[in-house]
Design a protein around this motif. Structure first.
Motif, mmCIF file in Angstrom:
data_model
loop_
_atom_site.group_PDB
_atom_site.id
_atom_site.type_symbol
_atom_site.label_atom_id
_atom_site.label_comp_id
_atom_site.label_asym_id
_atom_site.label_seq_id
_atom_site.Cartn_x
_atom_site.Cartn_y
_atom_site.Cartn_z
ATOM 1 N N UNK A 1 0.825 -1.213 0.000
ATOM 2 C CA UNK A 1 0.000 0.000 0.000
ATOM 3 C C UNK A 1 0.861 1.265 0.000
ATOM 4 N N UNK A 2 1.971 1.215 0.729
ATOM 5 C CA UNK A 2 2.877 2.359 0.755
ATOM 6 C C UNK A 2 3.489 2.587 -0.632
ATOM 7 N N UNK A 3 3.882 1.502 -1.298
ATOM 8 C CA UNK A 3 4.441 1.609 -2.655
ATOM 9 C C UNK A 3 3.404 2.169 -3.627
ATOM 10 N N UNK A 4 2.171 1.758 -3.473
ATOM 11 C CA UNK A 4 1.104 2.276 -4.328
ATOM 12 C C UNK A 4 0.944 3.781 -4.133
ATOM 13 N N UNK A 5 0.953 4.207 -2.894
ATOM 14 C CA UNK A 5 0.756 5.632 -2.603
ATOM 15 C C UNK A 5 1.920 6.466 -3.120
ATOM 16 N N UNK A 6 3.132 5.966 -2.949
ATOM 17 C CA UNK A 6 4.306 6.732 -3.363
ATOM 18 C C UNK A 6 4.504 6.754 -4.875
ATOM 19 N N UNK A 7 4.056 5.695 -5.540
ATOM 20 C CA UNK A 7 4.233 5.608 -6.996
ATOM 21 C C UNK A 7 3.032 6.100 -7.775
#
Length: 320
Positions: free
Chosen positions: A215-221
């Protein structure tokens, strides 16, 4: 002080070398290939040819060494596998260091190694801890949970490339730490007498579960991840099958290590007493959020620059 770094070309070892050089140590690296380790020489380290699996090569590398930081571990395709490098090789190294009069030996183990005797790498690490503690050397054992660097290939790159992110069902949260920070603890141990003959956990600010990282990767990307779940039963089945063939023994051993993360028990530990012992400010330690944010910021900027150059090149084309 002459510091011998073993495993200097690895993800963690190279950070140990870099940190030690930056702090003014005379660094010597035990390497099997001068060509593969040439970047270490460019940094200012001395290269000494040697191999943990060849005990006769160790005494020359240890001659005049004041301390050893051992960051070596076997690779998946390593001849002899876990036992040859992580047990027999380490026993030979510790014995040679004792004979050479080394004043401090810093060893990297794995957190909770004693809890998983059925996992070869964990069992070997725990046995090496005990062997080192009984060797008569002044030692410091550091037990990291996991490296932030490994999250790039496991999560960040698949998300960016719209590939599947593989996670295990109910995987245990892990308190990952930056290898640069782990290296700092290792080098700092050499200057802190109170850390001698002691074992310390090295854990990040908190434990992160696989889906939290996704989820963090989704938000940052700004992209949606394609998550695929690896059933634990399938993992165990592959492991049992691999044990039937000699070529699959090392694969089986490493799949057993993967089961640790599927146990559901978080890999983390309190650090309240660790930071003061090493004289390190916890505020200076990289968090997982900050690490991934920096990575995605750099990558997204680079992608935008490539898109701009591509569009610019298209506009320059003159139709005939």
């Amino acid at each position: 002080m002459v510091l011998l770094v073993v495993g200097a070309t690895g993800t963690l070892g190279r950070q140990v070398v870099r940190r030690a050089l930056d702090e003014g140590y005379e660094v010597r690296c035990l390497v099997r290939s001068f060509q593969r380790a040439s970047f270490l020489r460019e940094w200012g380290a001395q290269l000494v040819r040697g191999d943990l699996c060849k005990p006769e090569t160790l005494p020359p590398a240890l001659e005049g060494a004041t301390a050893v930081i051992d960051a070596a571990t076997s690779r998946p395709a390593e001849a002899g596998g876990v036992y040859a490098v992580d047990w027999q090789g380490k026993v030979s190294l510790i014995q040679a260091a004792k004979k050479a009069g080394v004043e401090r030996f810093v060893f990297f183990s794995i957190l909770d190694a004693e809890k998983y005797p059925h996992v070869p790498l964990m069992d070997v690490k725990h046995c090496t801890e005990k062997f080192l503690a009984e060797s008569g050397l002044d030692y410091t054992i550091l037990r990291p949970c996991g490296f932030l660097q490994g999250l790039i290939s496991q999560y960040a790159i698949p998300v960016l490339e719209k590939q599947a992110v593989w996670v295990m069902g109910d995987a245990a949260p892990v308190a990952y730490m930056n290898t640069q920070d782990i290296a700092r603890f290792a080098v700092q141990a050499l200057r802190q007498p109170k850390t001698a003959n002691a074992t310390y956990p090295l854990a990040g600010s908190r434990a992160w579960g696989a889906y939290e990282i996704v989820r963090l990767c989704e938000r940052l990307s700004g992209q949606d991840a394609k998550v695929s779940q690896m059933p634990l039963g399938l993992l165990r089945g592959v492991r049992k099958l691999a044990r039937f063939f000699q070529w699959g023994w090392d694969l089986s051993d490493r799949l057993a290590f993967s089961e640790v993360s599927a146990s559901g028990e978080p890999l983390t530990a309190p650090m309240d007493e660790v930071y003061p012992a090493f004289g390190i400010d916890p505020k200076e330690i990289t968090t997982l959020e900050a690490y991934l944010k920096e990575y995605f910021t750099r990558i997204m900027k680079k992608l935008k620059e490539l898109d701009y150059e591509r569009d610019k090149a298209k506009k320059k084309k003159v139709p005939f």
